[in-house]
Scaffold this motif. Structure first.
Motif, short mmCIF file in Angstrom:
data_model
loop_
_atom_site.label_atom_id
_atom_site.label_comp_id
_atom_site.label_asym_id
_atom_site.label_seq_id
_atom_site.Cartn_x
_atom_site.Cartn_y
_atom_site.Cartn_z
N ALA A 50 -2.73 6.77 0.40
CA ALA A 50 -2.21 8.33 0.91
C ALA A 50 -3.65 8.77 1.53
CB ALA A 50 -1.64 8.97 0.08
N ALA A 51 -3.36 9.88 2.19
CA ALA A 51 -4.45 10.52 2.86
C ALA A 51 -4.34 11.94 2.63
CB ALA A 51 -4.56 10.18 4.23
N HIS A 52 -5.54 12.45 2.42
CA HIS A 52 -5.33 13.96 2.28
C HIS A 52 -6.23 14.85 3.45
CE1 HIS A 52 -3.61 15.91 -1.11
NE2 HIS A 52 -4.38 15.25 -1.95
N ASN A 53 -5.55 15.78 4.30
CA ASN A 53 -6.07 16.58 5.24
C ASN A 53 -5.56 18.00 4.58
OD1 ASN A 53 -3.16 17.09 5.76
ND2 ASN A 53 -3.38 15.54 7.57
N VAL A 75 -5.39 5.06 -3.51
CA VAL A 75 -6.53 5.33 -2.82
C VAL A 75 -5.84 6.34 -2.05
CG1 VAL A 75 -8.04 4.73 -0.91
CG2 VAL A 75 -7.20 3.00 -2.41
N VAL A 76 -7.02 7.35 -1.98
CA VAL A 76 -6.27 8.73 -1.09
C VAL A 76 -7.60 9.05 -0.34
CG1 VAL A 76 -5.70 11.25 -1.19
CG2 VAL A 76 -5.01 9.58 -3.15
N VAL A 77 -7.39 8.69 0.98
CA VAL A 77 -8.51 8.59 2.15
C VAL A 77 -8.71 10.26 2.45
CG1 VAL A 77 -8.64 8.19 4.58
CG2 VAL A 77 -7.67 6.46 3.18
N VAL A 78 -9.89 10.56 2.76
CA VAL A 78 -10.35 11.89 3.45
C VAL A 78 -9.98 11.61 4.85
CG1 VAL A 78 -12.14 13.51 3.95
CG2 VAL A 78 -12.30 12.23 1.84
N ASP A 79 -8.94 12.45 5.26
CA ASP A 79 -8.31 12.45 6.42
C ASP A 79 -8.39 13.91 7.11
OD1 ASP A 79 -6.98 12.08 8.97
OD2 ASP A 79 -4.92 11.82 8.21
N GLY A 80 -9.66 14.42 7.05
CA GLY A 80 -9.48 16.12 7.70
C GLY A 80 -10.93 16.40 7.25
#
Length: 263
Positions: A50-53, A75-80
């Protein structure tokens, strides 16, 4: 032990998670994530990326079901950029060096590399319009070593379509599943799908299908490195994104302030 904890205690090396803005994220670069996909595809259980913004952070702070999805992701990508900035403020307070911009990236930065992996032979694509989905599939198939692709457009979506998607994707036995829909719908789709797969990688990718297909404009990659991609996107589609970029950050700040006062 939860299903997520069981997966992380398996042979697949876990990815470190840290807290920021009341959520937790993974400290990874594109290279790290692609390597993770390469390893996870060969596993005997499904994993979730997933990804967090800032938009997803706001939803996670106001929707417990949405928050549980991110807590259970592998995994939680830094997307922001604001998420990376918050992370670096926390690191500075602990005497740690800031992370470079390479630790903040979007789905469009890693999808091409992941779908080109030798281990990825079957890719399921869920989401976007029929036109956008077809264009994205054509883009994938243009590679000489293209994977086999199953595409399920996301418009219109319904409970019947969701059930059909689960059946088709589970029968397809994909190595990689890309789910590109609006939040929190894409997270709900993944939640409904994961229990029906024995293995593979499932990733929420937001608008990446539309962007890589050319249906939506893709922000120049230098805007992400400078932390102004949000501004470029806002200028490109102000009607759709004004609330997300101009209103939700204020609402999130109010939520955080209220929680701090209650402590």
């Amino acid at each position: 032990m939860t299903d997520s904890e069981a997966r992380r205690s398996s042979a697949l090396a876990p990815v470190a998670r840290v807290d920021v803005l009341g959520v937790n994220v993974s400290i990874v670069t594109v290279d790290d994530l692609v390597s993770f996909v390469d390893s996870a595809v060969a596993g005997s259980f499904p994993v979730v990326i997933a990804a967090h913004n800032l938009h997803s952070v706001y939803l996670a702070r106001t929707d417990s079901e949405f928050a549980r999805f991110y807590q259970g992701s592998d995994v939680v990508v830094v997307d922001g950029w604001p998420v990376l900035a918050g992370l670096n403020r926390a690191r500075a307070a602990s005497g740690l060096a800031p992370l470079p911009s390479s630790h903040r990236f979007g789905s469009t930065d890693w999808i091409d590399r992941a779908t080109a992996l030798a281990a990825v032979r079957r890719v399921a694509v869920i989401g976007a319009s029929s036109e956008s989905s077809s264009a994205f599939v054509a883009r994938l198939l243009s590679s000489p070593d293209a994977p086999e692709v199953l595409a399920i457009p996301g418009h219109p979506w319904s409970a019947d379509r969701a059930a059909e998607a689960v059946e088709r994707v589970s029968s397809f036995e994909p190595d990689l599943v890309l789910v590109g829909m609006g939040m929190p719908l894409q997270e709900q789709v993944v939640t409904g799908l994961i229990g029906h797969l024995d293995r593979g990688v499932i990733a929420t990718v937001g608008g990446a299908i539309d962007q890589l297909s050319g249906t939506q404009s893709l922000a120049p990659r230098w805007t992400g490195r400078l932390g102004v991609e949000w501004l470029w996107r806002l200028a490109s589609d102000p009607r759709r994104l004004a609330r997300r970029y101009l209103v939700e950050p204020v609402q999130l700040a109010l939520v955080i302030a209220k929680e701090r006062r209650a402590r």
